[in-house]
Motif scaffolding. Sequence first.
Motif, mmCIF file in Angstrom:
data_model
loop_
_atom_site.group_PDB
_atom_site.id
_atom_site.type_symbol
_atom_site.label_atom_id
_atom_site.label_comp_id
_atom_site.label_asym_id
_atom_site.label_seq_id
_atom_site.Cartn_x
_atom_site.Cartn_y
_atom_site.Cartn_z
ATOM 1 N N LYS A 103 19.435 5.685 32.071
ATOM 2 C CA LYS A 103 20.423 5.833 33.046
ATOM 3 C C LYS A 103 20.082 6.730 34.463
ATOM 4 C CE LYS A 103 25.456 7.687 34.170
ATOM 5 N NZ LYS A 103 26.626 8.131 33.757
ATOM 6 N N ILE A 104 19.325 6.080 35.270
ATOM 7 C CA ILE A 104 18.945 7.232 36.709
ATOM 8 C C ILE A 104 19.873 7.778 37.656
ATOM 9 C CG2 ILE A 104 17.172 6.675 38.203
ATOM 10 C CD1 ILE A 104 15.351 5.743 35.592
ATOM 11 N N GLU A 105 20.369 8.888 37.747
ATOM 12 C CA GLU A 105 21.347 8.991 38.959
ATOM 13 C C GLU A 105 19.907 9.167 39.799
ATOM 14 O OE1 GLU A 105 24.299 12.162 37.782
ATOM 15 O OE2 GLU A 105 23.740 11.566 35.996
ATOM 16 N N SER A 106 20.655 9.358 41.129
ATOM 17 C CA SER A 106 20.372 8.969 42.337
ATOM 18 C C SER A 106 20.275 9.405 44.070
ATOM 19 C CB SER A 106 18.864 7.688 42.878
ATOM 20 O OG SER A 106 19.207 6.660 42.703
ATOM 21 N N VAL A 107 20.248 9.997 44.644
ATOM 22 C CA VAL A 107 21.064 9.882 46.042
ATOM 23 C C VAL A 107 21.203 8.535 46.619
ATOM 24 C CG1 VAL A 107 20.797 12.470 45.999
ATOM 25 C CG2 VAL A 107 19.341 10.890 47.317
ATOM 26 N N ARG A 108 20.603 7.560 45.943
ATOM 27 C CA ARG A 108 20.523 6.773 47.396
ATOM 28 C C ARG A 108 19.953 5.169 45.573
ATOM 29 N NH1 ARG A 108 15.499 4.930 47.414
ATOM 30 N NH2 ARG A 108 14.079 6.240 47.909
ATOM 31 N N THR A 109 20.002 4.516 46.435
ATOM 32 C CA THR A 109 19.940 2.616 45.424
ATOM 33 C C THR A 109 18.253 2.530 44.988
ATOM 34 O OG1 THR A 109 22.024 1.839 46.083
ATOM 35 C CG2 THR A 109 20.160 0.496 44.646
ATOM 36 N N LEU A 110 18.324 2.560 43.902
ATOM 37 C CA LEU A 110 16.170 2.949 43.711
ATOM 38 C C LEU A 110 15.732 1.205 44.401
ATOM 39 C CD1 LEU A 110 16.225 4.284 40.610
ATOM 40 C CD2 LEU A 110 15.774 5.303 42.922
ATOM 41 N N THR A 111 14.854 1.433 44.753
ATOM 42 C CA THR A 111 14.037 -0.181 45.916
ATOM 43 C C THR A 111 13.475 -0.573 43.680
ATOM 44 O OG1 THR A 111 12.123 1.248 45.743
ATOM 45 C CG2 THR A 111 13.770 0.914 47.960
ATOM 46 N N GLU A 112 13.391 -1.647 43.854
ATOM 47 C CA GLU A 112 12.380 -2.348 43.167
ATOM 48 C C GLU A 112 11.522 -1.656 42.924
ATOM 49 O OE1 GLU A 112 13.505 -4.667 40.605
ATOM 50 O OE2 GLU A 112 15.535 -4.365 41.317
ATOM 51 N N THR A 135 7.414 0.084 25.766
ATOM 52 C CA THR A 135 6.912 -0.900 26.684
ATOM 53 C C THR A 135 7.341 -0.714 28.349
ATOM 54 O OG1 THR A 135 8.357 -2.986 25.565
ATOM 55 C CG2 THR A 135 6.102 -2.331 24.349
ATOM 56 N N ALA A 136 8.993 -0.708 28.006
ATOM 57 C CA ALA A 136 9.313 -1.294 28.878
ATOM 58 C C ALA A 136 10.944 0.381 28.807
ATOM 59 C CB ALA A 136 9.824 -1.760 29.304
ATOM 60 N N LEU A 137 11.466 0.267 29.911
ATOM 61 C CA LEU A 137 12.675 0.122 30.395
ATOM 62 C C LEU A 137 13.868 0.162 31.147
ATOM 63 C CD1 LEU A 137 12.480 4.014 32.019
ATOM 64 C CD2 LEU A 137 12.706 3.721 29.724
ATOM 65 N N GLU A 138 15.429 -0.546 30.624
ATOM 66 C CA GLU A 138 16.349 -1.429 30.729
ATOM 67 C C GLU A 138 17.216 -0.361 31.668
ATOM 68 O OE1 GLU A 138 18.337 -4.289 31.922
ATOM 69 O OE2 GLU A 138 16.404 -5.178 31.191
ATOM 70 N N ILE A 139 16.831 -0.509 33.315
ATOM 71 C CA ILE A 139 17.765 0.825 33.974
ATOM 72 C C ILE A 139 18.928 0.402 35.018
ATOM 73 C CG2 ILE A 139 16.881 2.269 36.586
ATOM 74 C CD1 ILE A 139 14.006 1.342 35.621
ATOM 75 N N GLU A 140 19.228 1.992 34.278
ATOM 76 C CA GLU A 140 21.151 1.489 35.253
ATOM 77 C C GLU A 140 21.346 2.598 36.012
ATOM 78 O OE1 GLU A 140 25.829 2.529 34.432
ATOM 79 O OE2 GLU A 140 24.510 2.613 32.905
ATOM 80 N N ASN A 141 20.969 2.277 37.721
ATOM 81 C CA ASN A 141 21.318 2.813 38.547
ATOM 82 C C ASN A 141 21.934 3.529 39.462
ATOM 83 O OD1 ASN A 141 19.305 3.233 42.079
ATOM 84 N ND2 ASN A 141 20.133 4.894 40.587
ATOM 85 N N VAL A 142 22.887 4.711 39.021
ATOM 86 C CA VAL A 142 23.796 5.184 39.413
ATOM 87 C C VAL A 142 23.563 6.299 40.704
ATOM 88 C CG1 VAL A 142 26.178 6.743 38.824
ATOM 89 C CG2 VAL A 142 24.983 5.077 37.356
ATOM 90 N N VAL A 143 23.958 6.134 41.921
ATOM 91 C CA VAL A 143 24.566 6.604 42.643
ATOM 92 C C VAL A 143 25.063 8.453 43.052
ATOM 93 C CG1 VAL A 143 24.742 6.828 45.367
ATOM 94 C CG2 VAL A 143 23.276 4.692 44.380
ATOM 95 N N ASN A 144 25.062 8.430 42.740
ATOM 96 C CA ASN A 144 25.563 9.941 42.882
ATOM 97 C C ASN A 144 24.869 11.719 43.803
ATOM 98 O OD1 ASN A 144 26.437 13.212 42.068
ATOM 99 N ND2 ASN A 144 25.834 13.073 40.352
ATOM 100 N N SER A 145 25.227 10.918 44.388
ATOM 101 C CA SER A 145 25.341 12.296 46.149
ATOM 102 C C SER A 145 25.222 13.493 45.935
ATOM 103 C CB SER A 145 26.819 11.633 47.114
ATOM 104 O OG SER A 145 28.261 12.291 47.229
ATOM 105 N N ASP A 146 25.725 14.228 44.764
ATOM 106 C CA ASP A 146 26.192 15.320 44.331
ATOM 107 C C ASP A 146 24.467 16.172 44.132
ATOM 108 O OD1 ASP A 146 28.833 15.509 44.859
ATOM 109 O OD2 ASP A 146 29.097 15.455 42.349
ATOM 110 N N LEU A 147 23.702 15.338 43.409
ATOM 111 C CA LEU A 147 22.021 15.545 43.130
ATOM 112 C C LEU A 147 21.941 16.371 44.028
ATOM 113 C CD1 LEU A 147 21.070 12.724 41.185
ATOM 114 C CD2 LEU A 147 22.393 14.685 39.910
ATOM 115 N N LEU A 148 22.047 15.985 45.896
ATOM 116 C CA LEU A 148 21.381 16.691 47.431
ATOM 117 C C LEU A 148 19.766 15.862 46.784
ATOM 118 C CD1 LEU A 148 22.122 20.475 47.121
ATOM 119 C CD2 LEU A 148 23.446 19.127 47.842
ATOM 120 N N GLY A 149 19.198 15.419 45.727
ATOM 121 C CA GLY A 149 17.919 15.002 46.051
ATOM 122 C C GLY A 149 17.501 15.035 44.554
ATOM 123 N N GLY A 150 15.538 14.344 44.365
ATOM 124 C CA GLY A 150 15.698 14.316 43.158
ATOM 125 C C GLY A 150 16.195 13.013 42.642
#
Length: 178
Positions: free
Chosen positions: A110-119, A136-151
Amino acid sequence: MSISVVATKYADALFQLAKEKNEVERIQSELQIVKEILRTNNEIITFLKSPRVKKEEKHASLRKAFNNFSPYVLNTLLLLTDRHRADSIIPTIDAFIAMSYDLKGIATAKIESVRTLTEEERAAISSVFAKKMNKTALEIENVVNSDLLGGLKIQIGNRIFDGSLRGKLNGLKRELLG
């Protein structure tokens, strides 16, 4: 018994059967469809849990909805319903998917970021963190969270990698106060 213990037992039984019949992929994809249907329609679980609805009606509804699915998936749903474990359906599916991913060497993140990640970003993160987790790989769920400020804030299993600006500021605050 807790829902997670029940779910793990049912998922393990279904997983062993799926491996034996060489249908892990098919059953996993069907279970993901079932999960999505149940998550978007909460009334279905309420219907399956209701003591006012006869067992035959529940069976007929499940058979009608999932008649093209594997008999193993359908029978698992029927069994969970018969045993008054409708609350365990989604946790059972999650446990099965985790077992399937583990078999394939895939971890969920589960990846939280300030914007949707590109492929490209997803692929780069998957490559780096899969190695760290010996997968061998990660199955990624991207969650947009503006509280992170960045990173980014990445959770893989019970491990958290906090590279967010908010996390760094909180760390600096603890260091200055402590």
